[in-house]
Design a protein around this motif. Structure first.
Motif, PDB file in Angstrom:
ATOM      1  N   PRO A 107      40.322 -28.827  15.252  1.00 22.19           N
ATOM      2  CA  PRO A 107      38.936 -28.999  14.790  1.00 22.19           C
ATOM      3  C   PRO A 107      37.938 -29.119  15.942  1.00 22.19           C
ATOM      4  CG  PRO A 107      40.173 -31.037  14.501  1.00 22.19           C
ATOM      5  CD  PRO A 107      41.166 -29.996  14.914  1.00 22.19           C
ATOM      6  N   THR A 108      38.380 -29.628  17.090  1.00 25.11           N
ATOM      7  CA  THR A 108      37.468 -29.777  18.225  1.00 25.11           C
ATOM      8  C   THR A 108      37.071 -28.415  18.775  1.00 25.11           C
ATOM      9  OG1 THR A 108      38.493 -31.900  18.767  1.00 25.11           O
ATOM     10  CG2 THR A 108      37.155 -30.849  20.480  1.00 25.11           C
ATOM     11  N   ASP A 109      38.043 -27.516  18.933  1.00 25.10           N
ATOM     12  CA  ASP A 109      37.732 -26.168  19.404  1.00 25.10           C
ATOM     13  C   ASP A 109      36.865 -25.423  18.395  1.00 25.10           C
ATOM     14  OD1 ASP A 109      39.154 -26.632  21.697  1.00 25.10           O
ATOM     15  OD2 ASP A 109      40.797 -25.240  21.246  1.00 25.10           O
ATOM     16  N   ARG A 110      37.163 -25.595  17.102  1.00 29.25           N
ATOM     17  CA  ARG A 110      36.362 -24.921  16.076  1.00 29.25           C
ATOM     18  C   ARG A 110      34.907 -25.400  16.128  1.00 29.25           C
ATOM     19  NH1 ARG A 110      40.555 -26.167  12.225  1.00 29.25           N
ATOM     20  NH2 ARG A 110      39.041 -27.499  11.148  1.00 29.25           N
ATOM     21  N   ASP A 117      41.965 -17.671  14.915  1.00 28.56           N
ATOM     22  CA  ASP A 117      41.022 -18.372  14.047  1.00 28.56           C
ATOM     23  C   ASP A 117      41.621 -18.726  12.693  1.00 28.56           C
ATOM     24  OD1 ASP A 117      38.872 -18.098  15.928  1.00 28.56           O
ATOM     25  OD2 ASP A 117      38.685 -16.009  15.294  1.00 28.56           O
ATOM     26  N   VAL A 118      42.426 -17.821  12.122  1.00 28.24           N
ATOM     27  CA  VAL A 118      42.974 -18.065  10.776  1.00 28.24           C
ATOM     28  C   VAL A 118      44.479 -17.836  10.706  1.00 28.24           C
ATOM     29  CG1 VAL A 118      40.801 -17.541   9.593  1.00 28.24           C
ATOM     30  CG2 VAL A 118      42.443 -15.692  10.006  1.00 28.24           C
ATOM     31  N   GLY A 119      45.114 -17.424  11.817  1.00 27.57           N
ATOM     32  CA  GLY A 119      46.540 -17.175  11.826  1.00 27.57           C
ATOM     33  C   GLY A 119      46.868 -15.696  11.925  1.00 27.57           C
ATOM     34  N   ASP A 120      48.153 -15.424  12.171  1.00 26.57           N
ATOM     35  CA  ASP A 120      48.611 -14.081  12.520  1.00 26.57           C
ATOM     36  C   ASP A 120      49.502 -13.492  11.436  1.00 26.57           C
ATOM     37  OD1 ASP A 120      48.845 -11.846  14.110  1.00 26.57           O
ATOM     38  OD2 ASP A 120      49.541 -12.941  15.878  1.00 26.57           O
ATOM     39  N   HIS A 121      49.829 -12.203  11.627  1.00 23.75           N
ATOM     40  CA  HIS A 121      50.745 -11.508  10.731  1.00 23.75           C
ATOM     41  C   HIS A 121      52.191 -11.947  10.995  1.00 23.75           C
ATOM     42  CE1 HIS A 121      47.297  -8.950  10.019  1.00 23.75           C
ATOM     43  NE2 HIS A 121      47.251  -8.642  11.302  1.00 23.75           N
ATOM     44  N   ALA A 122      53.049 -11.692  10.031  1.00 18.93           N
ATOM     45  CA  ALA A 122      54.452 -12.094  10.171  1.00 18.93           C
ATOM     46  C   ALA A 122      55.198 -11.216  11.168  1.00 18.93           C
ATOM     47  CB  ALA A 122      55.139 -12.034   8.809  1.00 18.93           C
ATOM     48  N   HIS A 123      54.828  -9.939  11.258  1.00 18.90           N
ATOM     49  CA  HIS A 123      55.542  -8.994  12.138  1.00 18.90           C
ATOM     50  C   HIS A 123      54.588  -8.482  13.199  1.00 18.90           C
ATOM     51  CE1 HIS A 123      58.852  -9.107   9.307  1.00 18.90           C
ATOM     52  NE2 HIS A 123      58.013  -8.797   8.330  1.00 18.90           N
ATOM     53  N   ARG A 178      43.926 -21.741   5.760  1.00 21.51           N
ATOM     54  CA  ARG A 178      43.213 -21.501   7.021  1.00 21.51           C
ATOM     55  C   ARG A 178      42.020 -20.575   6.805  1.00 21.51           C
ATOM     56  NH1 ARG A 178      48.747 -21.681   8.978  1.00 21.51           N
ATOM     57  NH2 ARG A 178      48.939 -23.625  10.198  1.00 21.51           N
ATOM     58  N   VAL A 179      42.176 -19.577   5.966  1.00 17.40           N
ATOM     59  CA  VAL A 179      41.049 -18.682   5.676  1.00 17.40           C
ATOM     60  C   VAL A 179      39.926 -19.455   5.004  1.00 17.40           C
ATOM     61  CG1 VAL A 179      40.307 -16.676   4.336  1.00 17.40           C
ATOM     62  CG2 VAL A 179      42.475 -16.601   5.586  1.00 17.40           C
ATOM     63  N   LEU A 180      40.270 -20.294   4.036  1.00 15.61           N
ATOM     64  CA  LEU A 180      39.238 -21.058   3.320  1.00 15.61           C
ATOM     65  C   LEU A 180      38.548 -22.059   4.244  1.00 15.61           C
ATOM     66  CD1 LEU A 180      41.051 -21.660  -0.089  1.00 15.61           C
ATOM     67  CD2 LEU A 180      39.214 -20.035   0.401  1.00 15.61           C
ATOM     68  N   THR A 181      39.291 -22.649   5.158  1.00 18.96           N
ATOM     69  CA  THR A 181      38.689 -23.565   6.132  1.00 18.96           C
ATOM     70  C   THR A 181      37.706 -22.821   7.028  1.00 18.96           C
ATOM     71  OG1 THR A 181      40.607 -25.044   6.140  1.00 18.96           O
ATOM     72  CG2 THR A 181      39.178 -25.108   8.082  1.00 18.96           C
ATOM     73  N   TRP A 182      38.109 -21.644   7.482  1.00 22.98           N
ATOM     74  CA  TRP A 182      37.226 -20.830   8.330  1.00 22.98           C
ATOM     75  C   TRP A 182      35.964 -20.435   7.559  1.00 22.98           C
ATOM     76  CZ3 TRP A 182      34.926 -16.065   8.787  1.00 22.98           C
ATOM     77  CH2 TRP A 182      34.556 -15.665  10.060  1.00 22.98           C
TER      78      TRP A 182
END
Length: 278
Positions: free
Chosen positions: A59-62, A84-90, A107-111
């Motif tokens: 949260p501090t970086d955001r 920012d919201v996370g990565d793909h599985a592959h 994570r998407v909703l938080t962003w």
């Protein structure tokens, strides 16, 4: 004929969680950008993701990234990146220790609670600017379905023959480095990329503009032009166990001039050399 100027910025990696050296490089780079925006007053600044250093849950970086970006003296649009919201599985061609946190609905909703919708459309004279959340593509999340429905039912029908620019953290997967490799770390997962390309093709986008690789590259595959912006802060260190991206790794941003239906691009490199970061 009206001329419009856009700054395409990517991968500023703002925050302190990566240590003092990385934080200093990011703050120095941001100061260059901030001064240039104040001096040139572009019509729009578009940031294609990785606003924070590494951790989408910090949260501090955001908060720091939001504070810096909202002080720019120009309208700003952003799309999220993998940090920012996370990565793909592959992620083919990426070192095992660099695989990031998986993208999630939370994570998407938080962003989006902080920045607004992670996919958007902006009209600018005779142009349509389309922002895509690349990180949810291929995820199977509810957010991905919402974006496909929005693209098919609302966004792309609204293009209506106008000049189209697409902005995304990751490029389409037809890249010169991948040689047919599926699910490259540099691009949108292959199946989702093919679906997106098929949706875009009838609208003849002038370019699909991305970041993520920390290099400026301008290429064309089939009828679609791909452009990546460099990282604002610095290059990704090369590793023998990683597929290397092509392009100019000098940090900075891209200045786009839109005039009529033409697009002119200048790679802006700040005068002061900036330290490389991961």
């Amino acid at each position: 004929m009206t001329s419009r100027t856009l700054f395409h910025v990517s991968d500023p990696h703002l925050g302190h969680s990566g240590g003092d050296q990385r934080a200093h490089a990011a703050e120095t780079a941001w100061a260059h950008l901030h001064a240039s925006v104040a001096r040139e007053r572009p019509d729009l600044v578009i940031i294609t993701g990785d606003l924070v250093v590494d951790d989408p849950d910090d949260p501090t970086d955001r908060a720091l990234a939001h504070a810096r970006i909202t002080t720019l003296d120009a309208p700003v649009l952003v799309v999220p990146g993998n940090h920012d919201v996370g990565d793909h599985a592959h992620r083919a061609g990426l070192p095992a220790d660099w695989h990031g946190t998986l993208v999630s609905e939370a994570r998407v909703l938080t962003w989006e609670a902080q920045w607004g919708p992670s996919f958007w459309l902006r009209e600018l004279d005779g142009w349509v600017l389309l922002g895509i959340n690349a990180q949810i593509l291929g995820s199977g999340l509810p957010a991905e379905q919402r974006q496909w429905e929005w693209l098919e039912r609302e966004a792309l029908p609204a293009v209506a023959g106008r000049s189209l620019l697409v902005f995304s953290h990751e490029s389409l997967d037809a890249r010169p480095e991948t040689d047919g490799e599926s699910d490259s770390w540099m691009a949108i997962p292959s199946a989702a990329s093919a679906r997106l390309e098929a949706l875009l093709a009838p609208h003849r986008p002038v370019a699909v503009c991305a970041g993520h690789t920390h290099r400026h590259l301008d290429w064309r595959v089939s009828d679609i032009r791909g452009i990546t912006a460099p990282s604002l802060t610095g290059a990704i260190p090369e590793r023998s166990d990683m597929t290397a991206a092509l392009g100019d790794q000098r940090p900075g941003w891209l200045r786009y001039t839109l005039e009529g239906s033409s697009l002119d691009i200048v790679h802006v490199v700040p005068e002061r050399a900036l330290a490389s970061t991961e």
